[in-house]
Motif scaffolding. Structure first.
Motif, PDB file in Angstrom:
ATOM      1  N   GLY A  15      90.403  12.625  27.411  1.00 23.60           N
ATOM      2  CA  GLY A  15      90.816  11.556  26.514  1.00 23.60           C
ATOM      3  C   GLY A  15      91.289  12.147  25.197  1.00 23.60           C
ATOM      4  O   GLY A  15      91.382  13.367  25.035  1.00 23.60           O
ATOM      5  N   SER A  16      91.549  11.275  24.242  1.00 21.43           N
ATOM      6  CA  SER A  16      92.042  11.700  22.932  1.00 21.43           C
ATOM      7  C   SER A  16      90.889  11.899  21.962  1.00 21.43           C
ATOM      8  O   SER A  16      89.748  11.515  22.235  1.00 21.43           O
ATOM      9  CB  SER A  16      93.002  10.648  22.365  1.00 21.43           C
ATOM     10  N   ALA A  17      91.214  12.487  20.799  1.00 18.60           N
ATOM     11  CA  ALA A  17      90.207  12.637  19.750  1.00 18.60           C
ATOM     12  C   ALA A  17      89.726  11.272  19.283  1.00 18.60           C
ATOM     13  O   ALA A  17      88.556  11.093  18.923  1.00 18.60           O
ATOM     14  CB  ALA A  17      90.792  13.427  18.584  1.00 18.60           C
ATOM     15  N   ALA A  18      90.636  10.291  19.302  1.00 15.12           N
ATOM     16  CA  ALA A  18      90.265   8.927  18.907  1.00 15.12           C
ATOM     17  C   ALA A  18      89.231   8.350  19.864  1.00 15.12           C
ATOM     18  O   ALA A  18      88.300   7.651  19.450  1.00 15.12           O
ATOM     19  CB  ALA A  18      91.507   8.038  18.873  1.00 15.12           C
ATOM     20  N   ALA A  19      89.383   8.662  21.164  1.00 16.74           N
ATOM     21  CA  ALA A  19      88.414   8.169  22.161  1.00 16.74           C
ATOM     22  C   ALA A  19      87.039   8.762  21.896  1.00 16.74           C
ATOM     23  O   ALA A  19      86.012   8.072  21.984  1.00 16.74           O
ATOM     24  CB  ALA A  19      88.885   8.529  23.565  1.00 16.74           C
ATOM     25  N   ALA A  20      87.007  10.063  21.564  1.00 15.00           N
ATOM     26  CA  ALA A  20      85.732  10.713  21.251  1.00 15.00           C
ATOM     27  C   ALA A  20      85.108  10.108  19.999  1.00 15.00           C
ATOM     28  O   ALA A  20      83.891   9.903  19.929  1.00 15.00           O
ATOM     29  CB  ALA A  20      85.945  12.211  21.060  1.00 15.00           C
ATOM     30  N   THR A  21      85.951   9.803  19.009  1.00  9.52           N
ATOM     31  CA  THR A  21      85.467   9.203  17.766  1.00  9.52           C
ATOM     32  C   THR A  21      84.839   7.841  18.028  1.00  9.52           C
ATOM     33  O   THR A  21      83.819   7.492  17.445  1.00  9.52           O
ATOM     34  CB  THR A  21      86.621   9.070  16.748  1.00  9.52           C
ATOM     35  N   ARG A  22      85.468   7.067  18.927  1.00  5.81           N
ATOM     36  CA  ARG A  22      84.917   5.743  19.253  1.00  5.81           C
ATOM     37  C   ARG A  22      83.546   5.868  19.917  1.00  5.81           C
ATOM     38  O   ARG A  22      82.655   5.047  19.699  1.00  5.81           O
ATOM     39  CB  ARG A  22      85.888   4.977  20.158  1.00  5.81           C
ATOM     40  N   ILE A  23      83.361   6.921  20.718  1.00  2.00           N
ATOM     41  CA  ILE A  23      82.055   7.159  21.343  1.00  2.00           C
ATOM     42  C   ILE A  23      80.998   7.387  20.267  1.00  2.00           C
ATOM     43  O   ILE A  23      79.900   6.829  20.321  1.00  2.00           O
ATOM     44  CB  ILE A  23      82.121   8.373  22.298  1.00  2.00           C
ATOM     45  N   PHE A  24      81.344   8.207  19.269  1.00  2.60           N
ATOM     46  CA  PHE A  24      80.402   8.475  18.176  1.00  2.60           C
ATOM     47  C   PHE A  24      80.060   7.200  17.415  1.00  2.60           C
ATOM     48  O   PHE A  24      78.949   7.047  16.905  1.00  2.60           O
ATOM     49  CB  PHE A  24      80.981   9.512  17.206  1.00  2.60           C
ATOM     50  N   GLY A  25      81.039   6.296  17.334  1.00  2.00           N
ATOM     51  CA  GLY A  25      80.807   5.043  16.602  1.00  2.00           C
ATOM     52  C   GLY A  25      79.670   4.232  17.189  1.00  2.00           C
ATOM     53  O   GLY A  25      78.936   3.550  16.467  1.00  2.00           O
ATOM     54  N   PHE A  26      79.497   4.308  18.521  1.00  3.02           N
ATOM     55  CA  PHE A  26      78.421   3.563  19.174  1.00  3.02           C
ATOM     56  C   PHE A  26      77.049   4.166  18.898  1.00  3.02           C
ATOM     57  O   PHE A  26      76.030   3.501  19.094  1.00  3.02           O
ATOM     58  CB  PHE A  26      78.661   3.513  20.683  1.00  3.02           C
ATOM     59  N   LEU A  27      77.013   5.414  18.446  1.00  7.29           N
ATOM     60  CA  LEU A  27      75.727   6.075  18.197  1.00  7.29           C
ATOM     61  C   LEU A  27      74.941   5.386  17.084  1.00  7.29           C
ATOM     62  O   LEU A  27      73.716   5.424  17.073  1.00  7.29           O
ATOM     63  CB  LEU A  27      75.945   7.549  17.837  1.00  7.29           C
ATOM     64  N   VAL A  28      75.652   4.775  16.131  1.00  5.50           N
ATOM     65  CA  VAL A  28      74.970   4.072  15.040  1.00  5.50           C
ATOM     66  C   VAL A  28      74.145   2.922  15.601  1.00  5.50           C
ATOM     67  O   VAL A  28      72.971   2.743  15.260  1.00  5.50           O
ATOM     68  CB  VAL A  28      75.988   3.557  14.008  1.00  5.50           C
ATOM     69  N   LEU A  29      74.760   2.124  16.508  1.00  4.15           N
ATOM     70  CA  LEU A  29      74.035   1.015  17.126  1.00  4.15           C
ATOM     71  C   LEU A  29      72.844   1.526  17.924  1.00  4.15           C
ATOM     72  O   LEU A  29      71.774   0.917  17.935  1.00  4.15           O
ATOM     73  CB  LEU A  29      74.983   0.233  18.042  1.00  4.15           C
ATOM     74  N   CYS A  30      73.047   2.662  18.569  1.00  2.00           N
ATOM     75  CA  CYS A  30      71.987   3.278  19.367  1.00  2.00           C
ATOM     76  C   CYS A  30      70.792   3.656  18.485  1.00  2.00           C
ATOM     77  O   CYS A  30      69.639   3.428  18.849  1.00  2.00           O
ATOM     78  CB  CYS A  30      72.545   4.524  20.049  1.00  2.00           C
ATOM     79  N   SER A  31      71.081   4.225  17.324  1.00  2.00           N
ATOM     80  CA  SER A  31      70.023   4.634  16.393  1.00  2.00           C
ATOM     81  C   SER A  31      69.241   3.430  15.876  1.00  2.00           C
ATOM     82  O   SER A  31      68.021   3.498  15.712  1.00  2.00           O
ATOM     83  CB  SER A  31      70.632   5.400  15.216  1.00  2.00           C
ATOM     84  N   ILE A  32      69.947   2.348  15.603  1.00  2.00           N
ATOM     85  CA  ILE A  32      69.283   1.133  15.135  1.00  2.00           C
ATOM     86  C   ILE A  32      68.334   0.603  16.210  1.00  2.00           C
ATOM     87  O   ILE A  32      67.171   0.291  15.944  1.00  2.00           O
ATOM     88  CB  ILE A  32      70.325   0.056  14.762  1.00  2.00           C
ATOM     89  N   PHE A  33      68.807   0.539  17.446  1.00  2.00           N
ATOM     90  CA  PHE A  33      68.014  -0.007  18.552  1.00  2.00           C
ATOM     91  C   PHE A  33      66.783   0.850  18.838  1.00  2.00           C
ATOM     92  O   PHE A  33      65.667   0.334  18.968  1.00  2.00           O
ATOM     93  CB  PHE A  33      68.901  -0.121  19.799  1.00  2.00           C
ATOM     94  N   SER A  34      66.977   2.176  18.928  1.00  4.67           N
ATOM     95  CA  SER A  34      65.851   3.058  19.244  1.00  4.67           C
ATOM     96  C   SER A  34      64.786   3.006  18.157  1.00  4.67           C
ATOM     97  O   SER A  34      63.588   3.054  18.438  1.00  4.67           O
ATOM     98  CB  SER A  34      66.322   4.500  19.447  1.00  4.67           C
ATOM     99  N   GLY A  35      65.215   2.903  16.900  1.00  9.24           N
ATOM    100  CA  GLY A  35      64.262   2.812  15.795  1.00  9.24           C
ATOM    101  C   GLY A  35      63.417   1.546  15.867  1.00  9.24           C
ATOM    102  O   GLY A  35      62.211   1.568  15.582  1.00  9.24           O
ATOM    103  N   LEU A  36      64.051   0.434  16.277  1.00  8.61           N
ATOM    104  CA  LEU A  36      63.341  -0.841  16.323  1.00  8.61           C
ATOM    105  C   LEU A  36      62.288  -0.882  17.425  1.00  8.61           C
ATOM    106  O   LEU A  36      61.260  -1.554  17.282  1.00  8.61           O
ATOM    107  CB  LEU A  36      64.344  -1.989  16.519  1.00  8.61           C
ATOM    108  N   ILE A  37      62.527  -0.173  18.534  1.00 13.26           N
ATOM    109  CA  ILE A  37      61.564  -0.241  19.639  1.00 13.26           C
ATOM    110  C   ILE A  37      60.700   1.015  19.739  1.00 13.26           C
ATOM    111  O   ILE A  37      59.930   1.147  20.697  1.00 13.26           O
ATOM    112  CB  ILE A  37      62.283  -0.490  20.983  1.00 13.26           C
TER     113      ILE A  37
END
Length: 400
Positions: free
Chosen positions: A248-270
Motif C-alpha cells: 500500500g501507500s505511505a498514506a495507508a500506513a498512516t491511516r493504520i497508525f491513526g486507529f492506534l489512538v482509539l486502541c489506546s483509549i479502549f485498552s486503558g478503559l478496560i
C-alpha cells in the motif's frame, strides 16, 4: 506526625481523580507539532533538514533532564506546586515558537518545553500509586493511558486547524495545558503532597525519608526500555514495509497508525478488568500476543490484516504499560515513589531514543536490516521478554 499515624480520611471527590489524571493530558512531546517540519524547512532554508527535525525531538532530551530534577523540585515545592510549575514551564516555552521565529531561540524553547514535561510527568504516576488502593490504582493507571491518548487526539485535531494559518500558530496548541493547570490548581488539595494509602487508610508520609532505589526498580526500568525499544519497530518500520513491498501507500500506513489512538483509549478503559482476569500473568500473556502479532505482521501482504495485527499489538501495549507501572508499588522503597517513577521514565525515553540506532546496528549485525526482518525480530524479542517475565513473577512473587 509519625509515618504510621492515621490522618483524617477525606471523602474522595471524582474531581480529585480528574485533576490527577489531567496531568497526563500531554504524554507525547512531538505528535501535535510534527506536521510543521516541511513548513519549517522552507522557512529556515539556511538550516539543515536534520537540525529542523531536531526541533521536534529535542524535547525528549529535555524530558530526561526534567525527570532527573523532578524529585529535587518536589522536595522544595511539594507535589502540587511542582506539577503546576512543570505544566507552566511547558506551556510558556511551548508557545514561544508562535511569537519568536529565531532558530536558536526556538531550539532552546523546545528543550525547555521538554524539561517542564520531565518535571511533572513522574508525579502523574506517583500521585496515583501513593493515594489509591490497589483496585482503584489499577483502574486509574489504565485511565491514565486513555487520558493521554485523548489529550493527544484533541491536540492533533486543534493543530490540524492551526497549521492552516501558519506553522507558527500551530504552537499555540500548547495553550491546552491551561486545562490541567486549572484542574490541578482547584481540585488537587495541597495536603495530599505527603499522603499515602496504606491498608485502606490515609497516612502521612515521613518527608525525612531519603529517596533510594534498588535492583528491582532498575530491573523494571530496563524492562520498560526494552518494551519501548521493540514496540518502536511498528512506528519506525511498518510504513517502509508497506511501501517497499507494494502492499500500500505511505498514506495507508498512516491511516493504520491513526486507529492506534482509539486502541489506546479502549485498552486503558478496560485495563482494570483485564488485570483482574489474568492477574500476575497479565504481562506475560500480552507479551505473547504482541509477539504473535508482530511475527505474523512481518509476513503479511494485506492492508486489512495488517490493520488488525497493528491494532492487536497496540491494544496489548496499552495493557502492558499500566501493568508494568503497577509493579512500581511492589519494587519502590518506602517514600521513594517519585524517584522510582523518574528512573522508569528515563528508561522509557532512552528506549525510544536508541530505537533507530539499535535497529540499524542489529540489522547490520545479522546482515538484514529490512523493515520486515526488524519487525520479525522484535516479535521474537517479545517471546524472550515473556519467558523472562515468568521467571520474575515467580521470583519476586508479583500479583500483577
Amino acid at each position: 506526625m509519625s509515618p504510621s499515624t492515621p490522618v483524617h480520611e477525606d471523602k474522595r471527590s471524582p474531581m480529585l481523580a480528574l485533576g490527577i489524571l489531567s496531568i497526563s493530558f500531554l504524554m507525547s512531546v512531538s505528535n501535535a507539532v510534527s506536521g510543521t517540519i516541511p513548513l519549517m524547512e522552507k522557512y529556515f532554508s539556511d538550516v539543515s533538514r536534520a537540525n529542523v527535525e531536531l526541533l521536534i525531538v529535542i524535547p525528549t532530551g529535555g524530558v530526561l533532564l526534567g525527570t532527573v530534577i523532578s524529585g529535587l523540585v518536589s522536595n522544595l515545592l511539594g507535589k502540587k506546586y511542582t506539577v503546576i510549575a512543570g505544566l507552566s514551564i511547558s506551556l510558556v516555552f511551548g508557545i514561544i515558537p508562535a511569537f519568536i521565529f529565531n532558530y536558536p531561540a526556538i531550539l532552546i524553547s523546545r528543550a525547555m518545553f521538554g524539561v517542564g514535561m520531565g518535571i511533572f510527568t513522574p508525579l502523574s504516576v506517583s500521585y496515583i500509586t501513593d493515594l489509591f488502593p490497589e483496585e482503584t490504582r489499577n483502574r486509574l493507571l489504565g485511565w491514565r493511558n486513555s487520558v493521554g491518548a485523548i489529550g493527544d487526539s484533541i491536540m492533533l485535531f486543534i493543530a490540524g486547524f492551526l497549521i492552516n494559518i501558519s506553522w507558527h500558530t500551530t504552537y499555540l496548541v500548547f495553550l491546552f495545558l491551561l486545562v490541567p493547570i486549572l484542574l490541578v490548581m482547584f481540585f488537587v488539595p495541597k495536603h495530599y503532597d505527603n499522603i499515602v494509602s496504606e491498608d485502606g487508610k490515609e497516612v502521612e508520609e515521613d518527608v525525612k525519608i531519603k529517596p533510594t532505589t534498588n535492583f528491582g526498580v532498575i530491573q523494571l526500568a530496563f524492562i520498560f526500555l526494552l518494551v519501548c525499544l521493540f514496540y518502536s519497530a511498528i512506528s519506525l518500520k511498518l510504513a517502509s514495509y508497506v511501501v517497499n513491498n507494494h502492499i500500500g501507500s505511505a498514506a495507508a500506513a498512516t491511516r493504520i497508525f491513526g486507529f492506534l489512538v482509539l486502541c489506546s483509549i479502549f485498552s486503558g478503559l478496560i485495563f482494570e478488568k483485564i488485570a483482574k482476569w489474568f492477574g500476575k500473568y497479565t504481562v506475560t500473556i500480552f507479551y505473547i500476543i504482541t509477539a504473535i502479532s508482530m511475527i505474523v505482521m512481518s509476513f503479511t501482504t494485506s492492508i486489512p490484516v495488517l490493520l488488525v495485527l497493528v491494532l492487536a499489538a497496540g491494544f496489548c501495549n496499552g495493557i502492558i504499560n499500566p501493568a508494568l507501572t503497577a509493579r512500581m508499588v511492589h519494587y519502590s522503597p518506602k517514600g521513594s515513589m517519585n524517584f522510582t517513577t523518574s528512573i522508569i521514565i528515563i528508561g522509557i525515553n532512552i528506549g525510544f531514543l536508541i530505537a533507530p540506532y539499535f535497529f540499524q546496528f542489529f540489522g547490520e549485525m545479522i546482515g538484514n536490516a529490512g523493515p520486515a526482518n526488524m519487525i520479525l525480530w522484535s516479535g521474537i524479542f517479545y517471546v524472550l521478554l515473556a519467558v523472562y517475565d515468568l521467571v520474575v513473577v515467580k521470583k519476586d512473587k508479583l500479583t500483577i
